[in-house]
Scaffold this active site. Structure first.
Site, PDB file in Angstrom:
ATOM      1  N   SER A  61       0.796  -1.232   0.000  1.00  0.00           N
ATOM      2  CA  SER A  61       0.000   0.000   0.000  1.00  0.00           C
ATOM      3  C   SER A  61       0.828   1.282   0.000  1.00  0.00           C
ATOM      4  CB  SER A  61      -0.922   0.017   1.212  1.00  0.00           C
ATOM      5  OG  SER A  61      -1.968  -0.896   1.001  1.00  0.00           O
ATOM      6  N   LYS A  64       0.443   3.408  -2.864  1.00  0.00           N
ATOM      7  CA  LYS A  64      -0.714   4.321  -2.976  1.00  0.00           C
ATOM      8  C   LYS A  64      -0.273   5.778  -2.933  1.00  0.00           C
ATOM      9  CE  LYS A  64      -3.873   0.830  -1.239  1.00  0.00           C
ATOM     10  NZ  LYS A  64      -4.345   0.072  -0.111  1.00  0.00           N
ATOM     11  N   TYR A 189      -3.120  -2.252 -10.329  1.00  0.00           N
ATOM     12  CA  TYR A 189      -3.074  -2.186  -8.858  1.00  0.00           C
ATOM     13  C   TYR A 189      -2.231  -3.340  -8.282  1.00  0.00           C
ATOM     14  CZ  TYR A 189      -4.672  -2.460  -4.017  1.00  0.00           C
ATOM     15  OH  TYR A 189      -4.715  -2.543  -2.643  1.00  0.00           O
ATOM     16  N   TYR A 241      -4.470   3.744   8.052  1.00  0.00           N
ATOM     17  CA  TYR A 241      -5.855   3.228   8.075  1.00  0.00           C
ATOM     18  C   TYR A 241      -6.547   3.595   9.384  1.00  0.00           C
ATOM     19  CZ  TYR A 241      -3.598   0.772   4.370  1.00  0.00           C
ATOM     20  OH  TYR A 241      -2.865   0.496   3.267  1.00  0.00           O
ATOM     21  N   VAL A 259       1.099  -3.939   3.818  1.00  0.00           N
ATOM     22  CA  VAL A 259       1.049  -5.252   4.468  1.00  0.00           C
ATOM     23  C   VAL A 259       2.312  -6.098   4.228  1.00  0.00           C
ATOM     24  CG1 VAL A 259      -1.445  -5.562   4.759  1.00  0.00           C
ATOM     25  CG2 VAL A 259      -0.376  -6.213   2.606  1.00  0.00           C
TER      26      VAL A 259
HETATM   27  O1  DON Z   1      -4.726  -5.087  -1.897  1.00  0.00           O
HETATM   28  C1  DON Z   1      -4.240  -5.489  -0.847  1.00  0.00           C
HETATM   29  O2  DON Z   1      -4.933  -5.938   0.065  1.00  0.00           O
HETATM   30  C2  DON Z   1      -2.734  -5.411  -0.699  1.00  0.00           C
HETATM   31  N1  DON Z   1      -2.102  -5.611  -1.961  1.00  0.00           N
HETATM   32  C3  DON Z   1      -2.333  -4.087  -0.148  1.00  0.00           C
HETATM   33  C4  DON Z   1      -2.967  -3.755   1.184  1.00  0.00           C
HETATM   34  C5  DON Z   1      -2.074  -3.064   2.131  1.00  0.00           C
HETATM   35  O3  DON Z   1      -0.875  -2.981   1.975  1.00  0.00           O
HETATM   36  C6  DON Z   1      -2.699  -2.543   3.365  1.00  0.00           C
HETATM   37  N2  DON Z   1      -1.669  -2.134   4.294  1.00  0.00           N
HETATM   38  N3  DON Z   1      -1.506  -2.030   5.420  1.00  0.00           N
END
Ligand code: DON
Length: 305
Positions: A61, A64, A189, A241, A259
């Site tokens: 993320s 982003k 994405y 978040y 993540v």
């Molecule tokens: O789309 C997803 O769920 C992951 N590729 C990215 C989510 C993420 O990194 C949330 N972070 N804390």
């Protein structure tokens, strides 16, 4: 500074046992949960590092921020706000509920999954591939790292298990937030989330926000001051978040987690920080990384508040 970083990594490594590596993207479960590392680049170009700062991890993320920077560069801000808001959320990063019940179907902010997918769709490019190349090219520029690569094992794993993101994207297509082909925009994405980085790469991304737009290692102006201001504000309120409020109280810096265990944090006018710690807390933020940043912020009085 160097000694402080050594001692803070040692002190906080034990926190990693209280979290878990992400498993909902199966390939991420291969990460070593004990990993903890930090890289700092200050606005004068000095660099400091400790722990497992050389470990490669997928940006997830934290990408982003790069997508949002490109979307802000390519669009009039008022157009952008017709598709995405800038409101924090107390729901998880892949929550779907707000798209239906709140905010005229607009994603609440660009840092949650729905908002990031809508953000990518606003980036300039005639095809999805153009949009990917625009954001990936920008990431290479802002990290000063032309060798960034996609981790295709993580990409395949994301793609095979990405049904929640598909649900978010199809819902947004049905409400006119995105016009793109859903599979194509999601492919962008997934690829962006699967780009492999180190703490140094995300520290470089962050220091550009600390300097209001330029990268100290080559003095190139990469972003405007007003874009940096917007990105830092959204990182402060939404970047961690539903953990953003607690992070603002305990650390007090604009930051963005992923993540994969990375956190990019900005100390305005002073430094960019990149942290890795794949063991995550319940909200999906690096457990050791947050504690490490908390200690660093307290030791050096870095909180912006
Ligand atoms: O789309 C997803 O769920 C992951 N590729 C990215 C989510 C993420 O990194 C949330 N972070 N804390």
């Amino acid at each position: 500074m160097q000694n402080l970083l050594y001692s803070l990594v040692d002190k906080n490594r034990s926190w990693t046992q209280y979290g878990n590596v992400a498993t909902y993207i199966p390939e991420l479960s291969n990460s070593n949960p004990d990993t903890l590392g930090i890289f700092i680049c200050d606005v004068d170009g000095n660099e400091y590092y400790a722990g497992d700062y050389k470990t490669k991890f997928t940006i997830q993320s934290i990408s982003k921020i790069a997508s949002f920077m490109c979307a802000l560069t390519d669009n009039n801000i008022n157009k952008l706000y017709t598709k995405i808001s800038c409101a924090p959320t107390s729901d998880g990063f892949n929550s779907i509920i707000n798209l239906e019940t709140k905010n005229s179907h607009k994603p609440l902010n660009p840092m949650i999954n729905s908002g990031a997918i809508a953000t990518i769709s606003l980036v300039y490019g005639l095809t999805a591939e153009d949009k990917f190349n625009r954001i990936f090219g920008f990431l290479k520029e802002i990290t000063n790292n032309p060798n960034l690569k996609i981790n295709y094992n993580v990409y395949e794993s994301e793609k095979n298990t990405g049904d929640r993101n598909r649900a978010l994207a199809y819902y947004m297509k049905s409400t006119g937030i995105i016009d793109d082909d859903v599979d194509e925009i999601l492919d962008v994405y997934f690829k962006l989330c699967s780009i492999e980085v180190t703490c140094k790469d995300i520290a470089y991304m962050s220091v550009v926000l600390a300097t209001d737009g330029f990268l100290p290692c080559n003095n190139k102006q990469i972003l405007s001051k007003s874009i940096c201001k917007t990105v830092k504000a959204i990182m402060t309120t939404c970047g961690m978040y539903d953990g953003s409020g607690e992070f603002a109280v305990n650390v007090g810096l604009p930051a963005k987690s992923g993540v994969g265990g990375g956190i990019a944090a900005v100390v305005p006018k002073k430094m960019g920080i990149g942290v890795i710690g794949p063991s995550l807390d319940k909200k999906g933020n690096s457990i050791g990384g947050v504690k490490l940043l908390e200690d660093l912020s307290n030791e050096l009085e870095l909180s912006i508040f």
